[in-house]
Design an enzyme around this catalytic site. Structure first.
Site, mmCIF file in Angstrom:
data_model
loop_
_atom_site.group_PDB
_atom_site.id
_atom_site.type_symbol
_atom_site.label_atom_id
_atom_site.label_comp_id
_atom_site.label_asym_id
_atom_site.label_seq_id
_atom_site.Cartn_x
_atom_site.Cartn_y
_atom_site.Cartn_z
ATOM 1 C CB SER A 73 53.889 -11.405 33.658
ATOM 2 O OG SER A 73 54.765 -12.198 33.861
ATOM 3 C CE1 TYR A 86 51.732 -11.790 38.665
ATOM 4 C CE2 TYR A 86 53.607 -13.365 37.761
ATOM 5 C CZ TYR A 86 52.312 -12.028 37.481
ATOM 6 O OH TYR A 86 52.902 -11.438 37.909
HETATM 7 P P1 NAD Z 1 51.733 -3.251 42.707
HETATM 8 O O1 NAD Z 1 51.229 -4.319 44.043
HETATM 9 O O2 NAD Z 1 51.977 -1.950 42.943
HETATM 10 O O3 NAD Z 1 49.634 -3.370 41.797
HETATM 11 C C1 NAD Z 1 49.203 -4.595 41.405
HETATM 12 C C2 NAD Z 1 47.810 -3.883 42.409
HETATM 13 O O4 NAD Z 1 46.852 -4.332 42.370
HETATM 14 C C3 NAD Z 1 47.845 -3.097 43.482
HETATM 15 O O5 NAD Z 1 48.427 -1.354 43.908
HETATM 16 C C4 NAD Z 1 46.108 -3.364 44.390
HETATM 17 O O6 NAD Z 1 45.880 -2.511 43.906
HETATM 18 C C5 NAD Z 1 45.726 -4.277 43.145
HETATM 19 N N1 NAD Z 1 45.513 -5.257 43.277
HETATM 20 C C6 NAD Z 1 45.703 -6.797 43.884
HETATM 21 N N2 NAD Z 1 44.937 -7.126 44.275
HETATM 22 C C7 NAD Z 1 43.513 -6.668 44.435
HETATM 23 C C8 NAD Z 1 42.000 -6.761 44.821
HETATM 24 N N3 NAD Z 1 41.683 -7.993 45.271
HETATM 25 N N4 NAD Z 1 41.205 -5.812 44.761
HETATM 26 C C9 NAD Z 1 41.180 -5.171 43.601
HETATM 27 N N5 NAD Z 1 42.487 -4.166 43.470
HETATM 28 C C10 NAD Z 1 43.642 -5.591 44.293
HETATM 29 O O7 NAD Z 1 52.222 -4.010 41.568
HETATM 30 P P2 NAD Z 1 52.506 -4.170 39.808
HETATM 31 O O8 NAD Z 1 53.848 -5.213 39.932
HETATM 32 O O9 NAD Z 1 52.592 -2.976 39.513
HETATM 33 O O10 NAD Z 1 51.519 -4.933 39.471
HETATM 34 C C11 NAD Z 1 51.145 -4.463 38.803
HETATM 35 C C12 NAD Z 1 50.738 -5.319 37.189
HETATM 36 O O11 NAD Z 1 51.711 -6.442 36.505
HETATM 37 C C13 NAD Z 1 50.303 -7.044 37.784
HETATM 38 O O12 NAD Z 1 49.012 -7.483 37.002
HETATM 39 C C14 NAD Z 1 51.423 -7.816 38.119
HETATM 40 O O13 NAD Z 1 50.982 -8.974 37.332
HETATM 41 C C15 NAD Z 1 51.552 -7.176 36.716
HETATM 42 N N6 NAD Z 1 53.554 -7.225 36.629
HETATM 43 C C16 NAD Z 1 53.879 -7.273 37.741
HETATM 44 C C17 NAD Z 1 55.666 -7.548 37.425
HETATM 45 C C18 NAD Z 1 56.574 -6.688 37.796
HETATM 46 O O14 NAD Z 1 57.545 -7.837 38.146
HETATM 47 N N7 NAD Z 1 56.101 -5.851 39.160
HETATM 48 C C19 NAD Z 1 55.891 -8.477 36.171
HETATM 49 C C20 NAD Z 1 55.437 -8.677 35.363
HETATM 50 C C21 NAD Z 1 53.871 -8.266 35.315
#
Ligand code: NAD
Ligand code: MG
Length: 299
Positions: free
Chosen positions: A191, A204
């Site tokens: 991230s 985080y």
């Molecule tokens: P999202 O909520 O759609 O996806 C995250 C997923 O993590 C969930 O769908 C869930 O299935 C899974 N998860 C969470 N806890 C879990 C557990 N205990 N066991 C199994 N699965 C679990 O959100 P997203 O933003 O698409 O996140 C995906 C990745 O992208 C993450 O690693 C997040 O940190 C990273 N990210 C997101 C952003 C943003 O702005 N959305 C920015 C940088 C990084």
């Protein structure tokens, strides 16, 4: 939205709107089904061109958000894909798999909690049994809960954020190697927070910095074995992670407006980086991090 695909040349600041985000809160994990406005996962905007033909991929947390966009892109590029999700995300997972299946390749889903090392092992065996090998592992699942003051950051949250974001990545990467041939790739999800931490995301952001470091180190360790390890570092991307306590309301309603692009990114805009890192096109790229940050840039 601008022109409705990822291929037509156009002004990226207008390709998607600077979203008008209403106040909203969801329980964690947030559901894509309840996200407003809707996100683009490439459903109508991503076109595959056979870049991952015949590959076998496991993608964690691919029911929604960035993982769903990567899963749709991989399926359309010709890969068989296993996605994982939490039991409470069954509706999102079914929806994602329905769209993936339209591409005509094999799609499998496994529900479970990645904070269990046993489940991580089960997932890798499941993927290897169903598909014969695992050529691509995408560590995408993640936990982000905003806490303004460190005094209020509970040990439960601290442990759970580190377990989902870091321990599961270690467990899965360790297990997958027995099933991953040379040419295989591991892709982690870092991230912008790894480099520019928000004050309310201490746990985080620390995990995301650790993911970058792990990617550099494992990339060096596995290069002689012909396995590449890279990461994608997204900036603010519109997903259910954000309204499920990922941001305070005052930040949520202006999400992504402070980037040089002036808008949040969409999950569909992250997927091509994951496709590149999974395909042989990135054969000399390992231990690297690709930023998809709307101009906030990595150091
Ligand atoms: P999202 O909520 O759609 O996806 C995250 C997923 O993590 C969930 O769908 C869930 O299935 C899974 N998860 C969470 N806890 C879990 C557990 N205990 N066991 C199994 N699965 C679990 O959100 P997203 O933003 O698409 O996140 C995906 C990745 O992208 C993450 O690693 C997040 O940190 C990273 N990210 C997101 C952003 C943003 O702005 N959305 C920015 C940088 C990084
Ligand atoms: Mg989800």
């Amino acid at each position: 939205m601008g022109d409705k695909d990822q291929y037509t040349m156009q002004d990226p600041t207008r390709q998607y709107p600077a979203l008008d985000i209403p106040e909203q809160t969801q329980r964690e994990p947030g559901l894509d089904a309840n996200l407003q406005p809707k996100a683009d996962h490439g459903e109508t905007t991503y076109r595959g061109t056979g870049r991952l033909q015949g590959r076998k991929a496991v993608i964690t947390g691919a029911d929604s958000g960035i993982g769903r966009a990567v899963a749709i892109a991989y399926a359309r590029e010709g890969a068989d894909v296993v996605i994982t999700y939490l039991p409470s995300e069954e509706t999102d997972a079914k929806d994602a798999m329905r769209i993936m299946k339209e591409a005509g390749h094999n799609v499998y889903g496994l529900a479970g909690d990645l904070t269990s090392e046993d489940f991580c092992k089960e997932l890798i065996s499941f993927g290897a049994d169903k598909m014969g090998s695992i050529d691509i592992l995408v560590n995408n699942a993640g936990k982000q809960v905003y806490v303004p003051n460190i005094e209020d950051l509970s040990t439960d949250q601290l442990v759970s954020t580190f377990t989902v974001n870091i321990f599961a990545m270690f467990w899965l990467s360790k297990e997958v190697l027995a099933h991953m041939p040379p040419g295989g790739t591991i892709i982690n999800t870092a991230s912008i927070q790894a480099y520019q931490p928000s004050p309310g995301l201490l746990d985080y952001a620390s995990t995301k910095a650790a993911i970058v470091n792990f990617t550099h180190g494992l990339g060096k360790q596995l290069a002689p074995r012909g396995i590449r390890v890279n990461a994608v570092a997204p900036g603010p991307i519109w997903t259910p992670l954000q309204p499920s306590h990922g941001q305070p309301q005052e930040k949520l309603v202006q999400f992504g407006q402070n980037t040089p692009m002036g808008r949040p990114g969409q999950p569909a805009e992250c997927a091509p980086a994951y496709v590149f890192l999974a395909s042989q096109e990135s054969s000399y790229t390992t231990g690297e991090v690709i930023g998809v940050t709307g101009g906030q840039h990595l150091p």
